[in-house]
Structure formats: structure tokens, C-alpha cells
Scaffold this motif. Structure first.
Motif, PDB file in Angstrom:
ATOM      1  N   GLU A 180       8.880  -2.774   9.629  1.00  0.00           N
ATOM      2  CA  GLU A 180       7.504  -2.486   9.233  1.00  0.00           C
ATOM      3  C   GLU A 180       7.239  -0.986   9.256  1.00  0.00           C
ATOM      4  O   GLU A 180       6.571  -0.456   8.365  1.00  0.00           O
ATOM      5  N   ALA A 181       7.776  -0.304  10.263  1.00  0.00           N
ATOM      6  CA  ALA A 181       7.610   1.147  10.329  1.00  0.00           C
ATOM      7  C   ALA A 181       8.306   1.828   9.155  1.00  0.00           C
ATOM      8  O   ALA A 181       7.789   2.804   8.590  1.00  0.00           O
ATOM      9  N   LEU A 182       9.474   1.311   8.760  1.00  0.00           N
ATOM     10  CA  LEU A 182      10.204   1.859   7.617  1.00  0.00           C
ATOM     11  C   LEU A 182       9.413   1.659   6.332  1.00  0.00           C
ATOM     12  O   LEU A 182       9.269   2.578   5.523  1.00  0.00           O
ATOM     13  N   VAL A 183       8.884   0.458   6.153  1.00  0.00           N
ATOM     14  CA  VAL A 183       8.082   0.160   4.973  1.00  0.00           C
ATOM     15  C   VAL A 183       6.851   1.055   4.926  1.00  0.00           C
ATOM     16  O   VAL A 183       6.512   1.638   3.893  1.00  0.00           O
ATOM     17  N   ASP A 184       6.165   1.173   6.063  1.00  0.00           N
ATOM     18  CA  ASP A 184       4.950   1.985   6.139  1.00  0.00           C
ATOM     19  C   ASP A 184       5.237   3.429   5.759  1.00  0.00           C
ATOM     20  O   ASP A 184       4.534   4.043   4.959  1.00  0.00           O
ATOM     21  N   SER A 185       6.296   3.986   6.312  1.00  0.00           N
ATOM     22  CA  SER A 185       6.641   5.379   6.045  1.00  0.00           C
ATOM     23  C   SER A 185       6.974   5.605   4.583  1.00  0.00           C
ATOM     24  O   SER A 185       6.518   6.573   3.964  1.00  0.00           O
ATOM     25  N   ASN A 186       7.744   4.705   4.000  1.00  0.00           N
ATOM     26  CA  ASN A 186       8.180   4.892   2.626  1.00  0.00           C
ATOM     27  C   ASN A 186       7.062   4.652   1.620  1.00  0.00           C
ATOM     28  O   ASN A 186       6.967   5.340   0.606  1.00  0.00           O
ATOM     29  N   LEU A 187       6.204   3.671   1.898  1.00  0.00           N
ATOM     30  CA  LEU A 187       5.071   3.463   1.013  1.00  0.00           C
ATOM     31  C   LEU A 187       4.151   4.671   1.001  1.00  0.00           C
ATOM     32  O   LEU A 187       3.603   5.046  -0.036  1.00  0.00           O
ATOM     33  N   GLU A 188       3.995   5.296   2.165  1.00  0.00           N
ATOM     34  CA  GLU A 188       3.145   6.478   2.263  1.00  0.00           C
ATOM     35  C   GLU A 188       3.648   7.586   1.353  1.00  0.00           C
ATOM     36  O   GLU A 188       2.869   8.346   0.761  1.00  0.00           O
ATOM     37  N   GLN A 189       4.966   7.673   1.198  1.00  0.00           N
ATOM     38  CA  GLN A 189       5.559   8.767   0.433  1.00  0.00           C
ATOM     39  C   GLN A 189       5.576   8.509  -1.072  1.00  0.00           C
ATOM     40  O   GLN A 189       5.692   9.462  -1.845  1.00  0.00           O
ATOM     41  N   VAL A 190       5.507   7.252  -1.485  1.00  0.00           N
ATOM     42  CA  VAL A 190       5.671   6.979  -2.920  1.00  0.00           C
ATOM     43  C   VAL A 190       4.426   6.460  -3.616  1.00  0.00           C
ATOM     44  O   VAL A 190       4.363   6.464  -4.839  1.00  0.00           O
ATOM     45  N   ALA A 191       3.435   5.998  -2.864  1.00  0.00           N
ATOM     46  CA  ALA A 191       2.286   5.350  -3.492  1.00  0.00           C
ATOM     47  C   ALA A 191       1.025   6.184  -3.354  1.00  0.00           C
ATOM     48  O   ALA A 191       0.742   6.727  -2.289  1.00  0.00           O
ATOM     49  N   ASP A 192       0.277   6.290  -4.435  1.00  0.00           N
ATOM     50  CA  ASP A 192      -1.036   6.912  -4.410  1.00  0.00           C
ATOM     51  C   ASP A 192      -2.048   5.791  -4.165  1.00  0.00           C
ATOM     52  O   ASP A 192      -2.569   5.181  -5.085  1.00  0.00           O
ATOM     53  N   PHE A 193      -2.302   5.529  -2.885  1.00  0.00           N
ATOM     54  CA  PHE A 193      -3.100   4.368  -2.541  1.00  0.00           C
ATOM     55  C   PHE A 193      -4.540   4.482  -3.034  1.00  0.00           C
ATOM     56  O   PHE A 193      -5.174   3.478  -3.347  1.00  0.00           O
ATOM     57  N   ARG A 194      -5.080   5.686  -3.088  1.00  0.00           N
ATOM     58  CA  ARG A 194      -6.444   5.817  -3.591  1.00  0.00           C
ATOM     59  C   ARG A 194      -6.500   5.442  -5.072  1.00  0.00           C
ATOM     60  O   ARG A 194      -7.417   4.756  -5.517  1.00  0.00           O
ATOM     61  N   TYR A 195      -5.501   5.879  -5.818  1.00  0.00           N
ATOM     62  CA  TYR A 195      -5.432   5.547  -7.238  1.00  0.00           C
ATOM     63  C   TYR A 195      -5.297   4.037  -7.428  1.00  0.00           C
ATOM     64  O   TYR A 195      -6.004   3.424  -8.241  1.00  0.00           O
ATOM     65  N   ILE A 196      -4.396   3.420  -6.667  1.00  0.00           N
ATOM     66  CA  ILE A 196      -4.175   1.981  -6.796  1.00  0.00           C
ATOM     67  C   ILE A 196      -5.413   1.216  -6.349  1.00  0.00           C
ATOM     68  O   ILE A 196      -5.839   0.255  -6.993  1.00  0.00           O
ATOM     69  N   GLY A 197      -5.998   1.642  -5.220  1.00  0.00           N
ATOM     70  CA  GLY A 197      -7.190   0.966  -4.727  1.00  0.00           C
ATOM     71  C   GLY A 197      -8.332   1.035  -5.717  1.00  0.00           C
ATOM     72  O   GLY A 197      -9.030   0.042  -5.952  1.00  0.00           O
ATOM     73  N   ALA A 198      -8.534   2.196  -6.322  1.00  0.00           N
ATOM     74  CA  ALA A 198      -9.592   2.346  -7.318  1.00  0.00           C
ATOM     75  C   ALA A 198      -9.329   1.459  -8.527  1.00  0.00           C
ATOM     76  O   ALA A 198     -10.255   0.867  -9.103  1.00  0.00           O
TER      77      ALA A 198
ATOM     78  N   ASN B  15     -19.549   2.054  -7.276  1.00  0.00           N
ATOM     79  CA  ASN B  15     -20.723   1.715  -6.479  1.00  0.00           C
ATOM     80  C   ASN B  15     -20.406   1.493  -5.003  1.00  0.00           C
ATOM     81  O   ASN B  15     -21.319   1.291  -4.200  1.00  0.00           O
ATOM     82  N   ALA B  16     -19.136   1.524  -4.664  1.00  0.00           N
ATOM     83  CA  ALA B  16     -18.751   1.372  -3.260  1.00  0.00           C
ATOM     84  C   ALA B  16     -18.996   2.683  -2.518  1.00  0.00           C
ATOM     85  O   ALA B  16     -18.890   3.770  -3.099  1.00  0.00           O
ATOM     86  N   SER B  17     -19.328   2.580  -1.244  1.00  0.00           N
ATOM     87  CA  SER B  17     -19.512   3.779  -0.444  1.00  0.00           C
ATOM     88  C   SER B  17     -18.145   4.392  -0.137  1.00  0.00           C
ATOM     89  O   SER B  17     -17.116   3.702  -0.213  1.00  0.00           O
ATOM     90  N   PRO B  18     -18.094   5.673   0.201  1.00  0.00           N
ATOM     91  CA  PRO B  18     -16.818   6.292   0.575  1.00  0.00           C
ATOM     92  C   PRO B  18     -16.113   5.529   1.698  1.00  0.00           C
ATOM     93  O   PRO B  18     -14.893   5.398   1.684  1.00  0.00           O
ATOM     94  N   GLU B  19     -16.885   5.021   2.648  1.00  0.00           N
ATOM     95  CA  GLU B  19     -16.297   4.265   3.754  1.00  0.00           C
ATOM     96  C   GLU B  19     -15.711   2.954   3.268  1.00  0.00           C
ATOM     97  O   GLU B  19     -14.612   2.542   3.684  1.00  0.00           O
TER      98      GLU B  19
END
Length: 219
Positions: A64-82, A91-95
Motif C-alpha cells: 500500500e505504501a508503494l502504491v501510494d508513493s507511486n500514484l503520488e508521482q504519476v497522477a494529477d489527482f486534482r485534474y482527475i477529481g475535477a 459549485n463545490a467548496s474548496p474543502e
């Protein structure tokens, strides 16, 4: 769809996505084409996992730590989340935006970790023939996953060049656009919860069933 099939579907999805999302890409972003980068990453990942499934199955926290570290380096989570939130993002709040990104990321980590030690397959192969890039900052890479029963699942990764780095932003599995699927699920959850952002975020659990993946789509 029963729980077993849903879990199988998620793990099948993991195998199809993990090659592009598990291995750090930054050091190769400028020196390789997206195709060569994915190909090298598939080979690197297979080498890392070969013969170690049992070890990781008994040491899930390490995986899980390996997955977490590697996803952090390759994925733009804000872009994907949006993208997954679609029109609701504005219309969602920043939080709420931050919380959804965190929840979405954790569901990926948990699912990938289980899938990497569970699903059996014969081969992952990047295709030799690839479509030419239409834009300098966008690319797609085609590959196939061969399951133990001989079934071949086509996979297409969508990548974008961001700040000089190639990042995977979407995956099409057997004709099913996963980004669009998750966006539709978020939209349905908002409708079901009277557009209560907090309720949807707290209950977020993306679902792609094995039957849906096997039947495929026309994306």
C-alpha cells in the motif's frame, strides 16, 4: 450484480490500469515517447512483482505504501477529481473538492493493493503498432491484458503532458471509458443524495463490474 462479481471486476480493472499508474514516470518524461515509457514501466513492474505475490499478500502495508508513493508521482489527482465531479466541481467548496480528491485517491490505493496480490493473468503487452499523436501535449498508448482463460482485453491509456511530465489521466478498458463511467456514477450519486456533496463524498465507492468489462463498450 453480486459482491463477488463486483470485487472481481475491480481487481480485473486493477490489472489493466496498474502498469501505467504504479511506476514513477518523471525521470523518463522527456527522454522517451509515451509508448516507450509505458512499455518500460510494464516490464519494470512485472519484474518487481514476479515471485513476490505471497510476500506482498502477507505485507499489505508495504504494498500500500508503494502504491501510494507511486500514484503520488504519476497522477494529477486534482485534474482527475475535477473530471470525475464534472459540472459539480465548480459549485463545490474548496474543502469539498479536497476531500473528494483524498477519498478518490484512497479508493484507488485500497483497490490496487488488493488487486495486485489477487488477480491472475498470463501477459501484459504494449502493442507494437500505435496511433500517431495528434497533439504535442496529448497521447494515447494501446496495450492488451491476456487473462488466464485466454480472453484478451484491449486497454488504451490517455496521457497529457503537464509541466514537462507525462501523466496518465484516463483509461479505456475493452471499450469502456472509465473516466466517463466514474463521472456518471458521481452524477447519479449526487441525484440520489439530493446534491448533498458531503454525503456523496463520504459514501464514494466507484463500481465497475466484471460482466460490464467482459461485454465491453464502444468508447
Amino acid at each position: 450484480m453480486n459482491g463477488v462479481n463486483l470485487m472481481m471486476g475491480r481487481w480485473l480493472l486493477v490489472v489493466m490500469m496498474m502498469a501505467a499508474l504504479m511506476v514513477p514516470l518523471q525521470s523518463q518524461a522527456q527522454s522517451q515517447t509515451p509508448e516507450a515509457m509505458i512499455r518500460d514501466n510494464v516490464e519494470s513492474l512485472m519484474s518487481e512483482l514476479e515471485g513476490r505475490k505471497d510476500y506482498y499478500a502477507n505485507n499489505l502495508s508495504e504494498l500500500e505504501a508503494l502504491v501510494d508513493s507511486n500514484l503520488e508521482q504519476v497522477a494529477d489527482f486534482r485534474y482527475i477529481g475535477a473530471s470525475v465531479m464534472g459540472n459539480y466541481f465548480r459549485n463545490a467548496s474548496p474543502e469539498q473538492r479536497r476531500r473528494f480528491v483524498d477519498v478518490f485517491r484512497q479508493t484507488l490505493i485500497d483497490t490496487y493493493t488488493r488487486g495486485l496480490v489477487t488477480f491472475d493473468y498470463d501477459e501484459l503487452r504494449v502493442l507494437n503498432a500505435q496511433q500517431a499523436q495528434r497533439y504535442d501535449d496529448q497521447a494515447s498508448v494501446a496495450m492488451e491484458v491476456v487473462a488466464n482463460n485466454g480472453k484478451v482485453y484491449p486497454v488504451s491509456y490517455s496521457l497529457r503532458l503537464s509541466d514537462g511530465e507525462w501523466r496518465v489521466v484516463n483509461v479505456i478498458v475493452n471499450g469502456i471509458n472509465l473516466g466517463l463511467t466514474f463521472r456518471n456514477q458521481f452524477d447519479q450519486a449526487m441525484r440520489d443524495n439530493n446534491r448533498d456533496y458531503d454525503a456523496v463524498i463520504d459514501g464514494w465507492s466507484p463500481e465497475v463490474g466484471v460482466e460490464e468489462l467482459e461485454q465491453g463498450g464502444d468508447a
